[in-house]
Design a protein around this motif. Structure first.
Motif, PDB file in Angstrom:
ATOM      1  N   ASP A 157       0.084   3.753   1.756  1.00 52.41           N
ATOM      2  CA  ASP A 157       0.048   4.127   3.165  1.00 52.41           C
ATOM      3  C   ASP A 157      -0.358   2.893   3.941  1.00 52.41           C
ATOM      4  O   ASP A 157      -0.921   1.961   3.397  1.00 52.41           O
ATOM      5  CB  ASP A 157      -0.922   5.292   3.420  1.00 52.41           C
ATOM      6  CG  ASP A 157      -2.317   5.020   2.881  1.00 52.41           C
ATOM      7  OD1 ASP A 157      -2.826   3.885   3.053  1.00 52.41           O
ATOM      8  OD2 ASP A 157      -2.909   5.932   2.300  1.00 52.41           O
ATOM      9  N   LYS A 193       5.025  -0.810   2.834  1.00 52.33           N
ATOM     10  CA  LYS A 193       4.644   0.573   2.551  1.00 52.33           C
ATOM     11  C   LYS A 193       5.454   1.029   1.361  1.00 52.33           C
ATOM     12  O   LYS A 193       6.673   1.113   1.405  1.00 52.33           O
ATOM     13  CB  LYS A 193       4.887   1.478   3.757  1.00 52.33           C
ATOM     14  CG  LYS A 193       4.419   2.886   3.461  1.00 52.33           C
ATOM     15  CD  LYS A 193       4.448   3.769   4.660  1.00 52.33           C
ATOM     16  CE  LYS A 193       3.763   5.064   4.279  1.00 52.33           C
ATOM     17  NZ  LYS A 193       4.334   6.214   4.833  1.00 52.33           N
ATOM     18  N   ASN A 208     -10.335   1.237   4.398  1.00 48.88           N
ATOM     19  CA  ASN A 208     -11.241   0.427   3.577  1.00 48.88           C
ATOM     20  C   ASN A 208     -10.598  -0.915   3.261  1.00 48.88           C
ATOM     21  O   ASN A 208     -11.251  -1.953   3.314  1.00 48.88           O
ATOM     22  CB  ASN A 208     -11.619   1.162   2.296  1.00 48.88           C
ATOM     23  CG  ASN A 208     -12.523   2.335   2.564  1.00 48.88           C
ATOM     24  OD1 ASN A 208     -13.306   2.330   3.515  1.00 48.88           O
ATOM     25  ND2 ASN A 208     -12.402   3.358   1.748  1.00 48.88           N
ATOM     26  N   PHE A 209      -9.292  -0.898   2.949  1.00 52.74           N
ATOM     27  CA  PHE A 209      -8.616  -2.159   2.673  1.00 52.74           C
ATOM     28  C   PHE A 209      -8.464  -2.998   3.948  1.00 52.74           C
ATOM     29  O   PHE A 209      -8.665  -4.214   3.923  1.00 52.74           O
ATOM     30  CB  PHE A 209      -7.249  -1.951   2.027  1.00 52.74           C
ATOM     31  CG  PHE A 209      -6.548  -3.264   1.821  1.00 52.74           C
ATOM     32  CD1 PHE A 209      -6.924  -4.107   0.796  1.00 52.74           C
ATOM     33  CD2 PHE A 209      -5.576  -3.699   2.706  1.00 52.74           C
ATOM     34  CE1 PHE A 209      -6.329  -5.350   0.638  1.00 52.74           C
ATOM     35  CE2 PHE A 209      -4.973  -4.936   2.558  1.00 52.74           C
ATOM     36  CZ  PHE A 209      -5.351  -5.756   1.520  1.00 52.74           C
ATOM     37  N   GLN A 252       0.843  -1.184   0.000  1.00 49.89           N
ATOM     38  CA  GLN A 252       0.000   0.000   0.000  1.00 49.89           C
ATOM     39  C   GLN A 252       0.884   1.241   0.000  1.00 49.89           C
ATOM     40  O   GLN A 252       2.015   1.201   0.476  1.00 49.89           O
ATOM     41  CB  GLN A 252      -0.894   0.041   1.236  1.00 49.89           C
ATOM     42  CG  GLN A 252      -1.845  -1.138   1.341  1.00 49.89           C
ATOM     43  CD  GLN A 252      -2.753  -0.976   2.542  1.00 49.89           C
ATOM     44  OE1 GLN A 252      -3.697  -0.216   2.487  1.00 49.89           O
ATOM     45  NE2 GLN A 252      -2.445  -1.672   3.609  1.00 49.89           N
ATOM     46  N   ASN A 286      -4.999   2.303   4.894  1.00 52.37           N
ATOM     47  CA  ASN A 286      -6.155   2.471   4.040  1.00 52.37           C
ATOM     48  C   ASN A 286      -7.235   1.659   4.745  1.00 52.37           C
ATOM     49  O   ASN A 286      -7.293   0.441   4.622  1.00 52.37           O
ATOM     50  CB  ASN A 286      -5.860   1.931   2.644  1.00 52.37           C
ATOM     51  CG  ASN A 286      -7.047   1.990   1.730  1.00 52.37           C
ATOM     52  OD1 ASN A 286      -8.200   1.978   2.180  1.00 52.37           O
ATOM     53  ND2 ASN A 286      -6.778   2.050   0.449  1.00 52.37           N
TER      54      ASN A 286
END
Length: 189
Positions: free
Chosen positions: A82, A119, A87-88, A80, A85
């Motif tokens: 970040d 990251k 939602n993830f 990701q 996330n």
């Protein structure tokens, strides 16, 4: 063997001419088996609606994909830009809940993979001790009740025997930082 870099490799990366399009290069899961019998899977990005039409179908497809990976992978690498996330993270937690828990071929019952959080495009401050500890605390809190193996060196046997686990502060989260690169290629020789 060329795995990632060039157009004709097994898992080609998105090259600059394709960056302008909103379409992902990987549209289905691809598999490659190394000479050491290591099976690598490359999947389309999760929660990326670039090539799909219906939002509900997208979410269901993403959920199915994550459930499958939680059921068959030994190591799941989550990349990701970040760490959080949300939602993830929620999708991953929901997929863990929805994963079949009984013998349901081709799924292995009560099996959970190791998870490595990567990251991408990490900034200089992400490498500081304070920031690393902060990220670890957040991931520990988010996955406190999870059966996913998010700690370095965690095995399925250690997961079952909670009394032999080190304390929360002693365990390190499986994380890796890929630094942001400015595009310049330096000659190392």
């Amino acid at each position: 063997t060329k795995l990632f870099v060039e157009e004709d490799s097994f898992f080609p990366t998105k090259l600059k001419p394709h960056k302008c399009s909103a379409r992902s290069r990987t549209e289905s899961t691809h598999m490659f088996i190394t000479g050491d019998r290591l099976i690598l899977l490359d999947s389309p990005p999760v929660m990326c609606n670039s090539y799909r039409k219906d939002m509900t179908t997208n979410e269901l497809d993403d959920l199915r994909q994550v459930i499958s990976f939680l059921s068959v992978c030994h190591l799941l690498i989550v990349v990701q830009d970040d760490y959080f996330n949300m939602n993830f993270i929620r999708l991953l937690q929901f997929a863990e809940i929805m994963k079949p828990s009984h013998d349901n071929k081709p799924f292995v019952s009560n099996y959970f993979p190791n998870v490595l959080f990567v990251k991408n495009r990490a900034k200089r401050q992400d490498f500081t001790t304070n920031q690393k500890e902060r990220m670890d605390r957040m991931l520990r809190a988010l996955f406190r009740d999870s059966q996913l193996r998010i700690y370095k060196g965690q095995t399925a046997e250690q997961q079952k025997q909670k009394r032999t686990r080190p304390t929360e502060g002693e365990r390190q989260i499986n994380t890796f930082l890929l630094p942001e690169v400015d595009g310049k290629i330096y000659d190392l020789y």
